[in-house]
Design an enzyme around this catalytic site. Structure first.
Site, mmCIF file in Angstrom:
data_model
loop_
_atom_site.group_PDB
_atom_site.id
_atom_site.type_symbol
_atom_site.label_atom_id
_atom_site.label_comp_id
_atom_site.label_asym_id
_atom_site.label_seq_id
_atom_site.Cartn_x
_atom_site.Cartn_y
_atom_site.Cartn_z
ATOM 1 C CD1 TRP A 168 -2.681 1.622 0.601
ATOM 2 C CD2 TRP A 168 -1.941 1.848 2.702
ATOM 3 N NE1 TRP A 168 -3.380 2.637 1.190
ATOM 4 C CE2 TRP A 168 -2.946 2.797 2.479
ATOM 5 C CE3 TRP A 168 -1.331 1.801 3.955
ATOM 6 C CZ2 TRP A 168 -3.360 3.694 3.463
ATOM 7 C CZ3 TRP A 168 -1.735 2.681 4.928
ATOM 8 C CH2 TRP A 168 -2.744 3.620 4.680
ATOM 9 C CG ASP A 178 -2.030 -1.925 7.245
ATOM 10 O OD1 ASP A 178 -3.150 -1.763 7.772
ATOM 11 O OD2 ASP A 178 -1.627 -1.266 6.268
ATOM 12 C CE LYS A 230 -9.840 -0.203 2.222
ATOM 13 N NZ LYS A 230 -9.535 0.430 0.983
HETATM 14 C C1 LIG Z 1 -3.106 -2.115 3.299
HETATM 15 C C2 LIG Z 1 -3.926 -0.954 3.721
HETATM 16 N N1 LIG Z 1 -3.733 -0.429 4.933
HETATM 17 C C3 LIG Z 1 -4.447 0.609 5.375
HETATM 18 C C4 LIG Z 1 -5.406 1.182 4.593
HETATM 19 C C5 LIG Z 1 -6.118 2.348 5.202
HETATM 20 O O1 LIG Z 1 -7.416 2.509 4.974
HETATM 21 P P1 LIG Z 1 -8.302 3.497 5.868
HETATM 22 O O2 LIG Z 1 -7.445 4.612 6.296
HETATM 23 O O3 LIG Z 1 -9.409 3.889 4.987
HETATM 24 O O4 LIG Z 1 -8.758 2.669 7.015
HETATM 25 C C6 LIG Z 1 -5.640 0.696 3.298
HETATM 26 C C7 LIG Z 1 -6.608 1.328 2.405
HETATM 27 O O5 LIG Z 1 -6.672 1.163 1.228
HETATM 28 C C8 LIG Z 1 -4.891 -0.413 2.861
HETATM 29 O O6 LIG Z 1 -5.065 -0.964 1.660
#
Ligand SMILES: Cc1ncc(COP(=O)(O)O)c(C=O)c1O
Length: 404
Positions: A130, A211, A253
């Site tokens: 990411w 994560d 998600k």
């Molecule tokens: C691997 C990963 N970590 C963290 C996030 C963070 O998402 P959010 O800040 O919307 O919770 C994402 C979002 O695409 C992700 O793909």
């Protein structure tokens, strides 16, 4: 010519958000966006989960008061139970949890806290990963090293490359691991591979930051998707001198609460240590940065997870989303194999929201210019953007741009 304030150069727009804006402005009737990591229903529309819709009815008269700096205690207890399962009951003074501004905020808080107190020389992040992992750790002032994660040849995890890279790490270095449904590759480690990594992390005295942005999206089952986190947590509790771990947990998600910014950060250290000081430091960072986390989305998650009926509905919702994604993977594979006579098994066997198709940046440009199909230059597609109405069109377009 005017000069830039403080000599600051104009940063390029974020690739994904830039493409999403281009897609919105595109007026072509058959345009398709495979960019955003956000679930879409079979008609290509955002989906409010039925469990969340019902929870909203319960919350019609919710207050708009501040939450405490650490967030809602009930939300944190439920979030902890969700990710750690039965182990949560064994986490006492040696664990600290804090509500965060979604998964991004949890990753950021982990990086700020560890940079300040653990002072790692380096952080090891997957290649690819990411995109925000790079920025978050660079902004925390920690040198970023990439470990090989994906082998384009085998279209699976490069476990040998990963182990060799981690062998170069030094005590107190940090390793970032994606808990499941790896973004962007869609390939996860097997359980024996996770066990190997857990052993190396302990031997080398590394601090693991998990994560967890897709719990429930990989297999459709929240417990299976938390297996790696729970295995590592068992290791922290059982193995002497374990450096500990953090879990950055997102609810964007799996609850479809992208814009509500719901998340948590959990720190777990060996049972002989107390995490009270660490909790205070996490709260001090939060206080200085944003003071109090957002209330509404966390209240929705709390309402769903605390009510057995809504929780069962939520698990059914997860099944609906992951089942539709798996169906679209199968259909895309079938149509691509028919159109190209090539093997596209990886599109079906990869897991979670994303597929690393193997398309080159040139293919991606042609798809956008000729067919108004948008995806990241890396060839990553968000499978959620596919549906019965466009999967044939996308497969035909992919086959065509690969020919020319
Ligand atoms: C691997 C990963 N970590 C963290 C996030 C963070 O998402 P959010 O800040 O919307 O919770 C994402 C979002 O695409 C992700 O793909």
């Amino acid at each position: 010519m005017t000069q830039e304030f403080l000599g600051l150069s104009v940063a390029p727009a974020d690739t994904a958000f830039g493409l999403m804006a281009e897609f919105e402005a595109d007026t072509h009737a058959n345009k398709v966006s495979l960019v955003a990591g956000a679930y879409r229903d079979e008609n290509g529309h955002p989906w409010i989960l039925p469990s969340v819709r019902k929870a909203k009815e319960h919350l019609r008269d919710t207050t708009h008061e501040y939450l405490g700096i650490a967030g809602s205690p009930a939300f944190l207890r439920l979030a902890k139970d969700l990710i750690f399962g039965p182990i949560a009951a064994r986490l006492k003074n040696n664990a600290a949890s804090i509500q965060t501004v979604s998964g991004t905020g949890a990753n950021h808080l982990a990086a700020s806290f560890l940079a300040r107190h653990l002072r790692p020389k380096r952080v090891f992040i997957p290649s690819p990963t990411w995109i925000n992992h790079h920025s978050i750790w660079a902004m925390a002032g920690v040198a970023v090293v990439e470990y090989p994660y994906y082998s384009p040849t085998t279209k699976s995890v490069d476990i040998v490359g990963m182990l060799n890279a981690l062998d170069q790490a030094e005590p107190n270095d940090v390793v970032v691991l994606q808990a499941c449904a790896h973004n962007p590759t869609g390939v996860d480690l097997s359980r024996p591979q996770w066990a190997q990594i857990a052993e190396v992390v302990w031997q080398k005295q590394l601090f693991a930051v998990f994560d967890s942005a897709y719990q429930g999206f990989a297999t459709g089952h929240v417990d299976s998707d938390a297996w790696a986190v729970r295995h590592f947590t068992e290791c922290v509790l059982a193995w002497e001198n374990h450096p500990g771990l953090c879990v950055a947990q997102s609810f964007s998600k799996n609850f479809g609460l992208y814009g509500e910014r719901v998340g948590a950060l959990h720190l777990v250290i060996p049972q002989i240590l107390s995490a009270q000081g660490a909790r205070g430091s996490l709260m001090a960072i939060a206080r200085a940065e944003y003071s109090n986390p957002p209330r509404f989305g966390a209240s929705l998650v709390e309402t769903v997870l605390a009510d057995p009926g809504l929780r069962a509905q939520w698990e059914a919702d997860l099944h609906t989303m992951s089942f539709r994604i798996r169906t679209m993977r199968r259909k895309l594979r079938q149509r691509l194999e028919a159109a190209t006579q090539l093997d596209w098994a990886h599109v079906e066997t990869q897991i979670g929201m994303f597929s690393y198709t193997g398309l080159t940046p040139e293919h991606v440009t042609r798809l956008r210019e000729r067919y108004h199909i948008y995806l990241l230059p890396s060839g990553r597609i968000s499978v959620c953007g596919l549906n019965e109405g466009n999967v044939e069109y996308v497969a035909h377009a992919m086959a065509d741009v690969m020919k020319s």
